[in-house]
Scaffold this motif. Structure first.
Motif, mmCIF file in Angstrom:
data_model
loop_
_atom_site.group_PDB
_atom_site.id
_atom_site.type_symbol
_atom_site.label_atom_id
_atom_site.label_comp_id
_atom_site.label_asym_id
_atom_site.label_seq_id
_atom_site.Cartn_x
_atom_site.Cartn_y
_atom_site.Cartn_z
ATOM 1 N N ARG A 95 -37.018 -16.345 66.740
ATOM 2 C CA ARG A 95 -35.757 -16.965 67.173
ATOM 3 C C ARG A 95 -34.590 -15.985 66.799
ATOM 4 O O ARG A 95 -33.556 -16.027 67.393
ATOM 5 N N ASP A 96 -34.611 -15.409 65.473
ATOM 6 C CA ASP A 96 -33.411 -14.817 65.155
ATOM 7 C C ASP A 96 -33.792 -13.778 64.158
ATOM 8 O O ASP A 96 -35.054 -13.349 63.942
ATOM 9 N N GLY A 97 -33.040 -12.802 63.635
ATOM 10 C CA GLY A 97 -33.562 -11.604 62.892
ATOM 11 C C GLY A 97 -33.546 -11.834 61.441
ATOM 12 O O GLY A 97 -33.639 -10.730 60.819
ATOM 13 N N ASP A 98 -33.246 -12.815 60.900
ATOM 14 C CA ASP A 98 -33.224 -13.028 59.534
ATOM 15 C C ASP A 98 -34.521 -13.531 58.946
ATOM 16 O O ASP A 98 -35.490 -13.457 59.776
ATOM 17 N N GLY A 99 -34.722 -13.582 57.874
ATOM 18 C CA GLY A 99 -36.144 -13.585 57.137
ATOM 19 C C GLY A 99 -36.659 -14.993 57.199
ATOM 20 O O GLY A 99 -37.665 -15.391 56.784
ATOM 21 N N TYR A 100 -35.823 -15.824 57.719
ATOM 22 C CA TYR A 100 -36.209 -17.266 57.494
ATOM 23 C C TYR A 100 -36.901 -17.882 58.812
ATOM 24 O O TYR A 100 -37.352 -18.876 58.795
ATOM 25 N N TYR B 32 -40.452 -10.540 51.624
ATOM 26 C CA TYR B 32 -41.108 -11.711 52.048
ATOM 27 C C TYR B 32 -42.615 -11.312 52.306
ATOM 28 O O TYR B 32 -42.855 -10.016 52.835
ATOM 29 N N LEU B 33 -43.569 -11.743 52.018
ATOM 30 C CA LEU B 33 -45.216 -11.534 52.182
ATOM 31 C C LEU B 33 -45.847 -12.500 53.131
ATOM 32 O O LEU B 33 -45.650 -13.416 53.045
ATOM 33 N N PHE B 34 -46.916 -11.600 53.692
ATOM 34 C CA PHE B 34 -47.673 -12.253 54.444
ATOM 35 C C PHE B 34 -49.104 -11.971 54.722
ATOM 36 O O PHE B 34 -49.462 -10.814 54.073
ATOM 37 N N LEU B 48 -50.836 -17.226 56.385
ATOM 38 C CA LEU B 48 -49.730 -17.911 55.141
ATOM 39 C C LEU B 48 -48.797 -16.626 54.889
ATOM 40 O O LEU B 48 -48.842 -15.624 55.333
ATOM 41 N N LYS B 49 -47.909 -17.220 54.272
ATOM 42 C CA LYS B 49 -46.452 -16.462 53.825
ATOM 43 C C LYS B 49 -45.963 -17.038 52.613
ATOM 44 O O LYS B 49 -46.044 -18.099 52.347
ATOM 45 N N TYR B 50 -45.456 -15.850 51.942
ATOM 46 C CA TYR B 50 -44.568 -16.379 50.760
ATOM 47 C C TYR B 50 -43.019 -16.146 51.077
ATOM 48 O O TYR B 50 -42.715 -14.659 51.300
ATOM 49 N N LEU B 51 -42.246 -16.790 50.844
ATOM 50 C CA LEU B 51 -40.844 -16.689 51.161
ATOM 51 C C LEU B 51 -40.048 -16.811 49.639
ATOM 52 O O LEU B 51 -39.213 -16.122 49.263
ATOM 53 N N ARG B 95 -39.361 -5.764 56.189
ATOM 54 C CA ARG B 95 -38.845 -4.561 56.169
ATOM 55 C C ARG B 95 -37.326 -4.564 55.524
ATOM 56 O O ARG B 95 -36.628 -5.139 56.180
ATOM 57 N N GLY B 96 -37.153 -4.520 54.385
ATOM 58 C CA GLY B 96 -35.701 -4.726 53.615
ATOM 59 C C GLY B 96 -35.517 -5.721 53.305
ATOM 60 O O GLY B 96 -36.242 -6.856 53.580
ATOM 61 N N TYR B 97 -34.526 -5.972 52.634
ATOM 62 C CA TYR B 97 -34.041 -7.340 52.128
ATOM 63 C C TYR B 97 -33.547 -8.371 53.080
ATOM 64 O O TYR B 97 -32.850 -7.995 53.863
ATOM 65 N N GLY B 98 -34.222 -9.658 53.233
ATOM 66 C CA GLY B 98 -33.860 -10.394 54.165
ATOM 67 C C GLY B 98 -34.415 -10.271 55.461
ATOM 68 O O GLY B 98 -33.937 -10.610 56.296
ATOM 69 N N GLY B 99 -35.401 -9.158 55.601
ATOM 70 C CA GLY B 99 -35.509 -8.653 56.777
ATOM 71 C C GLY B 99 -36.315 -9.523 57.553
ATOM 72 O O GLY B 99 -36.949 -10.914 57.310
ATOM 73 N N SER B 100 -36.163 -9.408 58.889
ATOM 74 C CA SER B 100 -37.031 -10.465 59.804
ATOM 75 C C SER B 100 -38.522 -10.603 59.576
ATOM 76 O O SER B 100 -39.270 -9.727 59.439
#
Lengths: 114, 116
Positions: A95-100, B32-34, B48-51, B95-100
């Motif tokens: 949906r977006d390009g952020d990490g959440y 973040y890890l997947f 699963l994923k870890y945020l 990829r990178g901090y707060g990456g998609s």
């Protein structure tokens, strides 16, 4: 119901003959990604679109192009496929390009070059 | 730059035995890890994923993973595997901090083979 749809699932093309792979989404997501996965290798990001903004990875060959005519569709064009371009091509959206925001992958298109 | 190392390319295991698939990552920033699973000629399915938050993450199909920041690891485990778990498993980081979550760096994969 499938949310990220790739067509066709299997594509055979001739060496040097242009080919287009298709990805569509019903999620109305802003971001669409294309990955290449060669046999027994990790998926590798080729490029992505954030809305209409195209973002190419530095090492993506010029032979690979992409188009996004609208929110729902994104195409991968290979201008002159070589034998080394045989791979699984994966489309993903978020949906977006952020990490959440979660990403969703399609079922992939297996490309064979003969 | 981030990188992901999956230490085992193939893991054979008998049905109903426990399994651990190992993943280590390298990053100078928080990521973040997947874990994804891929069946033959299929796309990637998120396991699963870890945020953030609890370092023990539970996923689908009875899998779980533990994030260990000090060891930069994110190993995947299942206490009892089934034949249907035979597939390839990929560890990935953003990829990178707060990456998609769609812009990922993947490991080379581990092929899990469950034998009867």
């Amino acid at each position: 119901d499938a949310m990220v749809i790739q067509n066709p699932r299997y594509q055979v093309t001739q060496f040097g003959k242009p080919v287009t792979l298709s990805c569509s989404q019903t999620l109305n997501h802003n971001v669409m990604y294309w990955y290449q996965q060669k046999s027994s290798q990790a998926p590798k990001l080729l490029f992505h679109y954030y809305d209409k903004d195209f973002n190419n990875e530095a090492d993506t060959p010029d032979n690979f192009q992409s188009r996004r005519p609208n929110t729902s569709f994104c195409f991968l064009d290979i201008r002159s496929p070589g034998l080394g371009d045989a791979a699984m091509y994966l489309c993903a959206t978020s949906r977006d390009g952020d990490g959440y925001t979660e990403a969703f992958f399609g079922q992939g298109t297996r490309l064979t070059v003969v | 730059a981030q990188s992901v190392t999956q230490l085992d390319s193939q893991v054979p295991v008998f049905e109903e035995a426990p399994v651990e698939l190992r993943c280590n990552y390298s990053s100078s920033v928080s990521v973040y890890l997947f874990w994804y699973v891929q069946y033959p000629n299929q796309g990637l399915q998120l396991l699963l994923k870890y945020l953030s938050g609890s370092t023990l993450v539970k996923g689908i199909n009875g899998f779980e993973a533990e994030f260990n920041k000090s060891q930069t690891s994110f190993h995947l485990r299942k206490p009892s595997v089934h034949i249907s778990d035979t597939a390839e498993y990929f560890c990935a980081v953003t990829r990178g901090y707060g990456g998609s979550q769609g812009n990922l760096i993947f490991g080379k994969g581990t092929k899990l083979s469950v034998k009867p």
